[in-house]
Scaffold this active site. Sequence first.
Site, PDB file in Angstrom:
ATOM      1  CE  LYS A  42      17.737  18.690  84.669  1.00 39.22           C
ATOM      2  NZ  LYS A  42      19.200  19.467  84.872  1.00 39.22           N
ATOM      3  N   GLY A  43      12.020  18.204  88.076  1.00 35.54           N
ATOM      4  CA  GLY A  43      11.362  18.248  89.393  1.00 35.54           C
ATOM      5  C   GLY A  43      10.899  17.316  90.313  1.00 35.54           C
ATOM      6  CD  GLU A  98       5.664  17.618  86.649  1.00 33.35           C
ATOM      7  OE1 GLU A  98       6.282  17.874  87.736  1.00 33.35           O
ATOM      8  OE2 GLU A  98       5.548  18.629  85.628  1.00 33.35           O
ATOM      9  CG  ASP A  99       8.041  19.195  90.502  1.00 32.37           C
ATOM     10  OD1 ASP A  99       7.149  19.018  89.744  1.00 32.37           O
ATOM     11  OD2 ASP A  99       9.426  19.679  90.610  1.00 32.37           O
ATOM     12  CG  ASP A 102       3.470  27.967  89.216  1.00 32.39           C
ATOM     13  OD1 ASP A 102       2.735  28.748  89.075  1.00 32.39           O
ATOM     14  OD2 ASP A 102       3.862  27.844  90.229  1.00 32.39           O
ATOM     15  CE  LYS A 130       3.868  27.521  93.264  1.00 32.53           C
ATOM     16  NZ  LYS A 130       5.146  28.803  93.041  1.00 32.53           N
ATOM     17  CG  PHE A 151       9.841  30.050  92.648  1.00 31.43           C
ATOM     18  CD1 PHE A 151       9.560  29.403  91.627  1.00 31.43           C
ATOM     19  CD2 PHE A 151      11.539  29.442  92.946  1.00 31.43           C
ATOM     20  CE1 PHE A 151      10.007  28.644  90.763  1.00 31.43           C
ATOM     21  CE2 PHE A 151      11.982  28.526  91.883  1.00 31.43           C
ATOM     22  CZ  PHE A 151      11.388  28.301  90.792  1.00 31.43           C
ATOM     23  CG  ASP A 158      15.249  23.849  89.209  1.00 27.50           C
ATOM     24  OD1 ASP A 158      13.999  23.717  88.971  1.00 27.50           O
ATOM     25  OD2 ASP A 158      16.054  24.805  88.666  1.00 27.50           O
ATOM     26  NE  ARG A 164      17.047  19.928  89.396  1.00 28.69           N
ATOM     27  CZ  ARG A 164      16.097  20.454  89.281  1.00 28.69           C
ATOM     28  NH1 ARG A 164      14.330  19.977  89.397  1.00 28.69           N
ATOM     29  NH2 ARG A 164      16.076  21.186  87.676  1.00 28.69           N
TER      30      ARG A 164
HETATM   31  O1  PRP Z   1       2.667  24.434  85.527  1.00 30.19           O
HETATM   32  P1  PRP Z   1       3.836  25.453  85.787  1.00 30.19           P
HETATM   33  O2  PRP Z   1       3.882  26.267  85.406  1.00 30.19           O
HETATM   34  O3  PRP Z   1       3.805  24.709  83.810  1.00 30.19           O
HETATM   35  O4  PRP Z   1       4.343  24.876  86.568  1.00 30.19           O
HETATM   36  C1  PRP Z   1       5.613  23.113  87.586  1.00 30.19           C
HETATM   37  C2  PRP Z   1       6.483  22.518  85.994  1.00 30.19           C
HETATM   38  O5  PRP Z   1       7.583  23.878  86.152  1.00 30.19           O
HETATM   39  C3  PRP Z   1       9.212  22.176  86.705  1.00 30.19           C
HETATM   40  O6  PRP Z   1       9.866  22.259  86.004  1.00 30.19           O
HETATM   41  P2  PRP Z   1      10.352  23.749  85.378  1.00 30.19           P
HETATM   42  O7  PRP Z   1       9.871  23.320  83.760  1.00 30.19           O
HETATM   43  O8  PRP Z   1      11.264  24.176  86.165  1.00 30.19           O
HETATM   44  O9  PRP Z   1      11.850  21.529  84.912  1.00 30.19           O
HETATM   45  P3  PRP Z   1      12.715  21.021  85.364  1.00 30.19           P
HETATM   46  O10 PRP Z   1      11.168  19.907  86.811  1.00 30.19           O
HETATM   47  O11 PRP Z   1      13.835  20.584  85.332  1.00 30.19           O
HETATM   48  O12 PRP Z   1      12.478  21.811  87.054  1.00 30.19           O
HETATM   49  C4  PRP Z   1       7.684  21.726  87.376  1.00 30.19           C
HETATM   50  O13 PRP Z   1       8.744  20.685  87.852  1.00 30.19           O
HETATM   51  C5  PRP Z   1       7.090  21.139  86.664  1.00 30.19           C
HETATM   52  O14 PRP Z   1       6.750  20.638  85.877  1.00 30.19           O
HETATM   53  N1  GUN Z   2      11.753  25.388  92.213  1.00 31.04           N
HETATM   54  C1  GUN Z   2      10.382  25.351  91.161  1.00 31.04           C
HETATM   55  N2  GUN Z   2       9.502  24.946  90.078  1.00 31.04           N
HETATM   56  C2  GUN Z   2       8.797  25.498  89.737  1.00 31.04           C
HETATM   57  N3  GUN Z   2       8.124  25.435  88.882  1.00 31.04           N
HETATM   58  C3  GUN Z   2       6.124  25.757  88.607  1.00 31.04           C
HETATM   59  N4  GUN Z   2       6.458  26.198  90.501  1.00 31.04           N
HETATM   60  C4  GUN Z   2       7.950  26.220  90.772  1.00 31.04           C
HETATM   61  C5  GUN Z   2       7.839  26.237  92.117  1.00 31.04           C
HETATM   62  O1  GUN Z   2       7.407  27.423  93.181  1.00 31.04           O
HETATM   63  N5  GUN Z   2       9.191  25.979  92.964  1.00 31.04           N
HETATM   64 MG    MG Z   3      12.938  23.969  87.852  1.00 32.08          MG
END
Ligand code: PRP
Ligand code: GUN
Ligand code: MG
Length: 180
Positions: A42-43, A98-99, A102, A130, A151, A158, A164
């Site tokens: 969803k991000g 992607e948002d 990480d 990051k 974070f 979120d 969000r």
């Molecule tokens: O590089 P990473 O450590 O894998 O982190 C990045 C991912 O984490 C978050 O998604 P999340 O799993 O929280 O789902 P969401 O998008 O629904 O919040 C974000 O939107 C990325 O997709």
């Molecule tokens: N909301 C949020 N989701 C994440 N998923 C990976 N890193 C992050 C962060 O910094 N914030």
């Molecule tokens: Mg998330």
Amino acid sequence: MLNDIKEVLYSEAYIDSMVKRVGAEISHDYADKNLLLVSVLKGSVVFMADLMRAITIPARIDFMCVSSYGSGTKTSGVVKIIKDLDINLKGYDIVIVEDILDSGKTLHYLVNLLKSREPNSIEICTLFDKPERREVEVYAKYKGCDIPDAFIVGYGLDFDEKYRNLPFVGVLKPEVYGEV
Ligand SMILES: O=P(O)(O)OC[C@H]1O[C@H](OP(=O)(O)OP(=O)(O)O)[C@H](O)[C@@H]1O
Ligand SMILES: Nc1nc2[nH]cnc2c(=O)[nH]1
Ligand SMILES: [Mg+2]
């Protein structure tokens, strides 16, 4: 909701300037390609909605929904596909939207999965990165900015599915993160 914010890191205006710049870069690079933007929900919902309108060339869009963070601030390391793409990728030049990048586990998994479906090409566009947190190697050709190891929430990001809908990006007060 605003009471939970400790600090605003990126304002609406600053985010807008990053989105416009990245949109112009993609418009330039994909002018003679067959662009398909793949939004990772969803991000990326808010970034995708703004980015696609900052792109001035023909573009198709599709959505995947994946999750690995659950309700906390640490990755489970397991990327769960909640909704897959609808479009057959053959012949498309994919940009994954992607948002945040990480640990890299989500995008590492997605790039390998989408590559196996034989698109023309595949690149990553992330609003935030990051680099210090990377656990697996991932290359993002298009990027808003690098950010410190914290974070963040807002603009699609979120904590426990909340925040969000904040129009800016910030960090929460430590006591809020402590609740889950
Ligand atoms: O590089 P990473 O450590 O894998 O982190 C990045 C991912 O984490 C978050 O998604 P999340 O799993 O929280 O789902 P969401 O998008 O629904 O919040 C974000 O939107 C990325 O997709
Ligand atoms: N909301 C949020 N989701 C994440 N998923 C990976 N890193 C992050 C962060 O910094 N914030
Ligand atoms: Mg998330």
